[in-house]
Design an enzyme around this catalytic site. Structure first.
Site, PDB file in Angstrom:
ATOM      1  N   ASN A  16      51.461  72.007  52.287  1.00  0.00           N
ATOM      2  CA  ASN A  16      52.188  70.692  51.994  1.00  0.00           C
ATOM      3  C   ASN A  16      53.388  71.109  52.565  1.00  0.00           C
ATOM      4  O   ASN A  16      54.016  71.706  51.866  1.00  0.00           O
ATOM      5  CB  ASN A  16      51.981  70.256  50.766  1.00  0.00           C
ATOM      6  N   TRP A  17      54.147  70.943  53.606  1.00  0.00           N
ATOM      7  CA  TRP A  17      55.376  71.188  54.192  1.00  0.00           C
ATOM      8  C   TRP A  17      56.349  70.205  53.480  1.00  0.00           C
ATOM      9  O   TRP A  17      57.700  70.405  53.490  1.00  0.00           O
ATOM     10  CB  TRP A  17      55.440  70.660  55.650  1.00  0.00           C
ATOM     11  N   HIS A 102      50.540  63.211  44.497  1.00  0.00           N
ATOM     12  CA  HIS A 102      51.420  64.322  44.387  1.00  0.00           C
ATOM     13  C   HIS A 102      52.507  64.103  43.307  1.00  0.00           C
ATOM     14  O   HIS A 102      53.112  62.982  43.136  1.00  0.00           O
ATOM     15  CB  HIS A 102      52.082  64.970  45.762  1.00  0.00           C
ATOM     16  N   GLU A 104      55.202  64.977  42.924  1.00  0.00           N
ATOM     17  CA  GLU A 104      56.686  64.522  43.211  1.00  0.00           C
ATOM     18  C   GLU A 104      56.706  62.921  43.757  1.00  0.00           C
ATOM     19  O   GLU A 104      57.901  62.364  43.426  1.00  0.00           O
ATOM     20  CB  GLU A 104      57.058  65.327  44.485  1.00  0.00           C
ATOM     21  N   GLU A 174      47.578  70.924  40.010  1.00  0.00           N
ATOM     22  CA  GLU A 174      49.222  71.229  40.143  1.00  0.00           C
ATOM     23  C   GLU A 174      49.951  71.084  38.967  1.00  0.00           C
ATOM     24  O   GLU A 174      50.525  70.019  38.524  1.00  0.00           O
ATOM     25  CB  GLU A 174      50.119  70.459  41.487  1.00  0.00           C
ATOM     26  N   GLY A 180      57.168  74.808  42.651  1.00  0.00           N
ATOM     27  CA  GLY A 180      58.548  75.130  43.287  1.00  0.00           C
ATOM     28  C   GLY A 180      59.425  75.837  42.219  1.00  0.00           C
ATOM     29  O   GLY A 180      60.546  75.986  42.439  1.00  0.00           O
ATOM     30  N   SER A 215      53.506  77.380  42.992  1.00  0.00           N
ATOM     31  CA  SER A 215      54.113  78.977  43.264  1.00  0.00           C
ATOM     32  C   SER A 215      52.957  79.868  43.735  1.00  0.00           C
ATOM     33  O   SER A 215      53.112  80.946  43.503  1.00  0.00           O
ATOM     34  CB  SER A 215      54.783  79.136  42.413  1.00  0.00           C
ATOM     35  N   GLY A 236      53.103  74.848  48.968  1.00  0.00           N
ATOM     36  CA  GLY A 236      54.326  74.157  49.139  1.00  0.00           C
ATOM     37  C   GLY A 236      55.120  75.319  50.136  1.00  0.00           C
ATOM     38  O   GLY A 236      54.997  75.792  51.270  1.00  0.00           O
ATOM     39  N   GLY A 237      55.952  76.124  49.324  1.00  0.00           N
ATOM     40  CA  GLY A 237      56.769  77.068  50.123  1.00  0.00           C
ATOM     41  C   GLY A 237      55.979  77.951  50.859  1.00  0.00           C
ATOM     42  O   GLY A 237      56.783  78.433  51.943  1.00  0.00           O
TER      43      GLY A 237
HETATM   44  O1  LIG Z   1      53.847  71.192  45.317  1.00  0.00           O
HETATM   45  C1  LIG Z   1      53.096  72.027  45.811  1.00  0.00           C
HETATM   46  C2  LIG Z   1      52.143  71.825  47.026  1.00  0.00           C
HETATM   47  O2  LIG Z   1      51.856  70.536  47.005  1.00  0.00           O
HETATM   48  C3  LIG Z   1      53.361  73.597  45.413  1.00  0.00           C
HETATM   49  O3  LIG Z   1      54.512  73.650  45.944  1.00  0.00           O
HETATM   50  P1  LIG Z   1      55.130  75.426  45.859  1.00  0.00           P
HETATM   51  O4  LIG Z   1      54.145  76.286  46.278  1.00  0.00           O
HETATM   52  O5  LIG Z   1      56.428  75.421  46.753  1.00  0.00           O
HETATM   53  O6  LIG Z   1      55.241  75.708  44.275  1.00  0.00           O
END
Ligand SMILES: O=C(CO)COP(=O)(O)O
Length: 257
Positions: A16-17, A102, A104, A174, A180, A215, A236-237
Site C-alpha cells: 500500500n503506497w 483502512h 487511515e 492492522e 507506521g 511495520s 506500507g513503508g
Molecule cells: O498501513 C499499513 C499498510 O496498509 C502499514 O503501514 P506500515 O507498514 O508503514 O506500518
C-alpha cells in the site's frame, strides 16, 4: 526451504503506497522491483498506488506476476460524487484488488462500519477482490477491547454482505498502534487475533486469506509468516523500497509453516 501453505492457502503480499510517489520515482521503484524479482510459486503480490498512478503501475507490471489494486473506492456506481472513484471504474481499468476500511480512512476520512460494508459490497459487485482492514487502537487494546472491536468491524460487513461473500475476499488485521510506528505486534499477538478472525468465519475460516499489517519489514517478516494463521502482509513503508518489498515477498514464499 519452501513448505506447503497452510490449508492450501496461497500467500499474499500487498504493498500500500498510501499517498506517496511521483511519476519519476515510481518508474525507478518499479524498475528496481522488476530487476530484482524472482518469480514466486506460492505467493501472490499486489501493488496499490494512488489512483492517479494506477495506469502507470498497470503498464509497468503488464508482463510480470505482480498485480495491482486500489487503496479505496466509493460505494456508489456513478453519479454526482465529486472527487470519487467507483469500483466499476477500477474494474474497467483492469484492477484486481481494492483495499477497504483502512484505518487511515476510518480515522481521517471518518468512514464508519456501514460505509466500509457498502464499499466492500461494491467491490465484489464489480468482480474485484476486497481487502477488508480491521484493527484496534492502543486504547481499545489496553481496555481489553481488541477482539470485541475487530468482531464488530467484521460483523458490520458479514451482516451486510453475508458470510459466504468472504470466499472472494481477503481480511487484513492492522492494529492501529503498529501502523507506521515501527512497533510491530509480536508474532504471538498477531497470531492470536488471526486465529480469532478465522474462527469468526466458521467453515470458511480455513480458506480465508488473512494478512497482517503494521511495520512489517524484512527483519520481522519471517517470524510473522511462520505463524500458521498469518498468510502474508499488507505493507506500507516497506513497499516503497524495492529491496525491502522483494525481501518480504521472498520471506512469504519461503515461510516455514
Ligand atoms: O498501513 C499499513 C499498510 O496498509 C502499514 O503501514 P506500515 O507498514 O508503514 O506500518
Amino acid at each position: 526451504m519452501t513448505s506447503q501453505p497452510s490449508a492450501g492457502r496461497r500467500r499474499l503480499i500487498v504493498g500500500n503506497w498510501k499517498m506517496n510517489g511521483n511519476r519519476q520515482g515510481n518508474d525507478r521503484l518499479l524498475q528496481e522491483i522488476l530487476q530484482g524479482w524472482n518469480p514466486l510459486k506460492d505467493t501472490d503480490t499486489v501493488i496499490c498506488p494512488p489512483f492517479v498512478y494506477l495506469q502507470q503501475v498497470a503498464q509497468a507490471l503488464k508482463s510480470c506476476q505482480i498485480m495491482w489494486g486500489a487503496q479505496s473506492t466509493n460505494a456508489e456506481q456513478a453519479g454526482a460524487y465529486t472527487g470519487e472513484v467507483s469500483a466499476s471504474m477500477l474494474a474497467d481499468m483492469g484492477c484486481r484488488y481494492v483495499i477497504v476500511g483502512h484505518n487511515e480512512r476510518r480515522r481521517l476520512q471518518g468512514e464508519d462500519n456501514a460505509q466500509v460494508a457498502a464499499q466492500y459490497t461494491a467491490v465484489l459487485d464489480a468482480g474485484l477482490i476486497p481487502i477488508l482492514c480491521v484493527g484496534e487502537s492502543s486504547e481499545q487494546r489496553e481496555a481489553g477491547q481488541a477482539l470485541a472491536t475487530i468482531e464488530s468491524q467484521l460483523h458490520a460487513v458479514i451482516d451486510h454482505a453475508g458470510l459466504e461473500s468472504f470466499a472472494h475476499a481477503v481480511v487484513a488485521y492492522e492494529p492501529i498502534w503498529a501502523v507506521g510506528t515501527g512497533k510491530t505486534a509480536t508474532p504471538e499477538e498477531a497470531e492470536q487475533v488471526h486465529g480469532f478472525i478465522r474462527e469468526t468465519f466458521g467453515h470458511l475460516g480455513q480458506q480465508l486469506t488473512i494478512l497482517y499489517g503494521g511495520s512489517v519489514k524484512p527483519s520481522n517478516a519471517a517470524e510473522l509468516f511462520a505463524k500458521a494463521d498469518i498468510d502474508g502482509a499488507l505493507l506500507g513503508g516497506a513497499s516503497l523500497n524495492a529491496e525491502d518489498f522483494i525481501a518480504v515477498c521472498q520471506h512469504a514464499e519461503s515461510a516455514d509453516k
